[in-house]
Write a protein that holds these residues in place. Structure first.
Motif, short mmCIF file in Angstrom:
data_model
loop_
_atom_site.label_atom_id
_atom_site.label_comp_id
_atom_site.label_asym_id
_atom_site.label_seq_id
_atom_site.Cartn_x
_atom_site.Cartn_y
_atom_site.Cartn_z
N SER A 159 19.02 -8.15 -8.61
CA SER A 159 17.73 -8.75 -8.96
C SER A 159 17.91 -9.86 -10.00
O SER A 159 17.24 -10.89 -9.93
CB SER A 159 16.77 -7.68 -9.50
OG SER A 159 16.56 -6.70 -8.53
N ASP A 202 12.15 -4.75 -11.59
CA ASP A 202 12.38 -6.08 -11.04
C ASP A 202 11.19 -6.98 -11.34
O ASP A 202 11.33 -8.13 -11.68
CB ASP A 202 12.55 -6.01 -9.53
CG ASP A 202 13.84 -5.31 -9.15
OD1 ASP A 202 14.01 -5.01 -7.98
OD2 ASP A 202 14.66 -5.06 -10.04
N GLU A 236 16.64 -8.53 -0.84
CA GLU A 236 17.48 -7.65 -1.66
C GLU A 236 17.49 -6.24 -1.10
O GLU A 236 16.44 -5.64 -0.86
CB GLU A 236 16.97 -7.60 -3.11
CG GLU A 236 17.75 -6.56 -3.94
CD GLU A 236 17.30 -6.44 -5.39
OE1 GLU A 236 16.59 -7.33 -5.89
OE2 GLU A 236 17.68 -5.43 -6.02
MG LIG Z 1 17.14 -4.81 -7.97
#
Ligand SMILES: [Mg+2]
Ligand SMILES: Nc1nc2c(ncn2[C@@H]2O[C@H](COP(=O)(O)OP(=O)(O)OP(=O)(O)O)[C@@H](O)[C@H]2O)c(=O)[nH]1
Length: 319
Positions: A58, A94, A143
């Protein structure tokens, strides 16, 4: 529905979010909507970022977002949220870290829950990518955690696949290695500030020597995401891979394959929905199912009968 499409075309982010939610919820209208918004599709580049938990994915993405924004691109980030499996609030952290990005109109962040059992895939990530693309997003970053089953769909849809590793993984490194060479286009070794980072780089370099000859050799980039070290190099490495995809014709090949898959997917969905409707509505089918439940017919034989009914009466509209 028309209003929603209109708002989407006017780049209304609420409409974008709504459409993605509809895909997530497998809304019956989604195929019609996709049919309406399809035209500009196939422009966006998709970058998949995967690696073990806490590797700094992240943080790296946050920095990449800034690089892409500076280069004048709009960015969409999809976080595959493992919280539905592990019960944690992984994405919350995040969000805090990416707060800055949230205030930028050129950035769209979204977490997607994985459904069902461990190893379950995000439903219809391909459709979600197409929605972001149609919205006019240039770069889509996805991600995911780990290197395994969970990401196979993401891998399929990513043009450039980045695998992040870090020093001190021990056993995890071995597992990582098993999958790394098959999928990685760019290898990132993050947390360069920690001891052993260079060893990981050397290790990966060794593995690359043992690798089968191929047109593209994965690049290894050493980064320290927290302090922006290596970010321009990573940005360049992604760029080089994207150029390679275009130059080699692979990108065009992928685009063509995706078009065909999209069409077949839509056909399958349509037939599935149609079947579901008939099963709900038609007495003939329900009667057969009742006998199946009671053990009166072999379910496979019954399936043949039901399929025949659907083909004969359902599809030809003779019911
Ligand atoms: Mg992450
Ligand atoms: N020392 C060091 N720490 C870093 C670096 N990059 C990220 N971190 C830290 O590592 C931790 C995990 O970073 P994240 O970016 O959340 O990692 P992630 O891979 O997205 O984690 P998950 O999404 O939970 O799998 C955070 O505390 C970061 O501040 C780095 O280059 N060096």
């Amino acid at each position: 529905m028309e209003k929603l499409i209109e708002r989407f075309r006017q780049r209304d982010r609420m409409a974008l979010s709504k459409l993605i939610t509809m895909v997530e919820n497998n809304s019956p209208q989604i195929l019609d909507i996709m049919g309406e918004i399809y035209s500009p599709i196939g422009k966006a580049r998709v970058v998949g970022v995967t690696g073990p938990p806490g590797a700094g994915k992240s943080t790296l993405i946050d920095k990449l977002i800034r690089s892409y924004r500076q280069a004048g691109h709009t960015v969409g980030v999809l976080c595959i949220d493992p919280s539905s499996i592990f019960g944690g609030g992984a994405f919350l952290g995040d969000r805090v870290r990416m707060q800055r990005a949230y205030r930028d109109d050129g950035v769209y962040l979204r977490s997607l829950a994985t459904r069902g059992a461990l190893g379950g895939l995000v439903p219809r990530i391909g459709e979600i990518i197409k929605i972001l693309d149609a919205f006019g997003i240039d770069i889509i970053i996805i991600e995911t955690v780990g290197v395994g089953q969970l990401e196979s769909d993401v891998i399929r849809y990513s043009d450039t696949k980045i695998v992040v590793s870090v020093p001190g993984l021990g056993d995890q490194m071995q597992t990582l290695k098993a999958g790394i060479l098959e999928i990685a286009d760019v290898l990132v070794v993050n947390k360069a500030d920690l001891p052993g980072a260079q060893n990981v780089v050397d290790d990966l370099q060794m593995m690359l020597y043992l690798r089968k000859e191929s047109d593209w050799t994965p690049e290894i980039v050493l980064t320290e995401a927290l302090s922006d070290q290596g970010i321009p190099e990573l940005f360049q490495a992604i760029q080089r891979h994207q150029d390679y995809l275009s130059r080699s014709g692979l990108r065009e090949f992928q685009i063509k394959r995706h078009r065909e898959e999209t069409c077949l997917y839509a056909v399958q969905e349509t037939l599935k929905r149609f079947t579901e409707e008939l099963v709900q509505e038609k007495e003939d089918i329900r009667n057969i199912l009742k006998t199946v439940r009671e053990g009166g017919i072999n379910p496979y034989k019954a399936a043949e009968d039901i399929t025949q009914l659907i083909l004969d009466k359902g599809i030809n509209g003779r019911w």
